[in-house]
Motif scaffolding. Sequence first.
Motif, short mmCIF file in Angstrom:
data_model
loop_
_atom_site.label_atom_id
_atom_site.label_comp_id
_atom_site.label_asym_id
_atom_site.label_seq_id
_atom_site.Cartn_x
_atom_site.Cartn_y
_atom_site.Cartn_z
N PHE A 274 0.65 -1.14 -0.13
CA PHE A 274 -0.23 0.19 -0.19
C PHE A 274 1.10 1.06 -0.30
N ARG A 277 1.89 1.93 -3.43
CA ARG A 277 0.91 2.08 -4.84
C ARG A 277 0.25 3.23 -4.66
N TYR A 278 0.06 3.83 -2.96
CA TYR A 278 -0.18 4.67 -2.90
C TYR A 278 0.33 5.85 -2.06
N SER A 279 1.03 6.19 -2.00
CA SER A 279 1.88 7.00 -1.15
C SER A 279 3.40 6.84 -0.68
N LEU A 284 1.48 6.33 6.54
CA LEU A 284 0.25 5.45 6.08
C LEU A 284 0.31 3.89 7.02
#
Length: 320
Positions: A274, A277-279, A284
């Motif tokens: 994650f 992929r996202y940040s 996170l």
Amino acid sequence: STSFVSLLITYGFLLGVGLGFIYVPAVVAVGEYFREKLSFATGICVCGSGAGTFLVAPLTSFLLEKFGWRGCNRFMAILCLACSLFALVMVPNKTKKPQVQTEEENYQQKVEVKERSGLRLLCDIPFLLMTLGNIPFAMAIFISYFYLPSMAVQAGLSSSEASFLISVVGISNTVGRLVSGWLADLKWTSALGVTIITAAAACIFCSLLPSGQQYWSFIVLTAIFGFIISSAPTVSTPLLVDLLGIQHLNTAFGILTFARGIAALIGPPAAGFFLDRYSSNFFLPFYIASALYGVSAFFHLLIWCFNRRVVAQRNGYTVL
């Protein structure tokens, strides 16, 4: 080791199996000697892990700089071998009071143990819920440990300061294991109650870890966080005894430790997925871990609801 495959087999697989054979009997053996103060005795037993986090981390850094990773691993192998010396004192408890049982009672007890052993324990709803609750808890712990230094460095701390935060967690975790064990043995508390409260508190404080701005604030937050998550290895044994009885402790704890191992394997890579992929913000993983602690608290709360329903039905009441 001369290749990645050999290192994966020896250090990854064989070491993991060996440490499993060390940890499980060491914790389960406490139940052979203690009944009334089982939680506190287990807390004393497992507080060595917290102390090791504090002491071994700087020792490992020193050995790596002085002798390299091969020399460091050889030294750690000697420490693991020393565990066999302490294992020599782990003899069966021969001071148990003899219990007079009829042949029929003895037979029924053996049948019950046989029927509830192994995979059939997973059909026991409270134990199944406990296992499901331990998976996200273990995932969250390893995510927190793995990404704590990186998050601290991204927040502006130096590498040495960020590494010391792991030692702070180890110190507070050691104290917390003793305190949580003592609390779980009190008449007005229970191992399940301590687990629910600490999992919910970990959900809150894990999400607060990225809010640290200065070094002292990170130390305070990590110390509180380490203290809170200490209950997981401490009250698991007495909780299993409460749910299943002492006769099922060995098998149940083995299954629970296996589930935790799988969770430890999945947790950090899943958070890393994650993160990639996202940040790129290391905050996170801690929000993910916080959600996992919340899921763990929910599963253990379901155990409390189920047990309450069973007790009410046993007493002739209908739970709405």
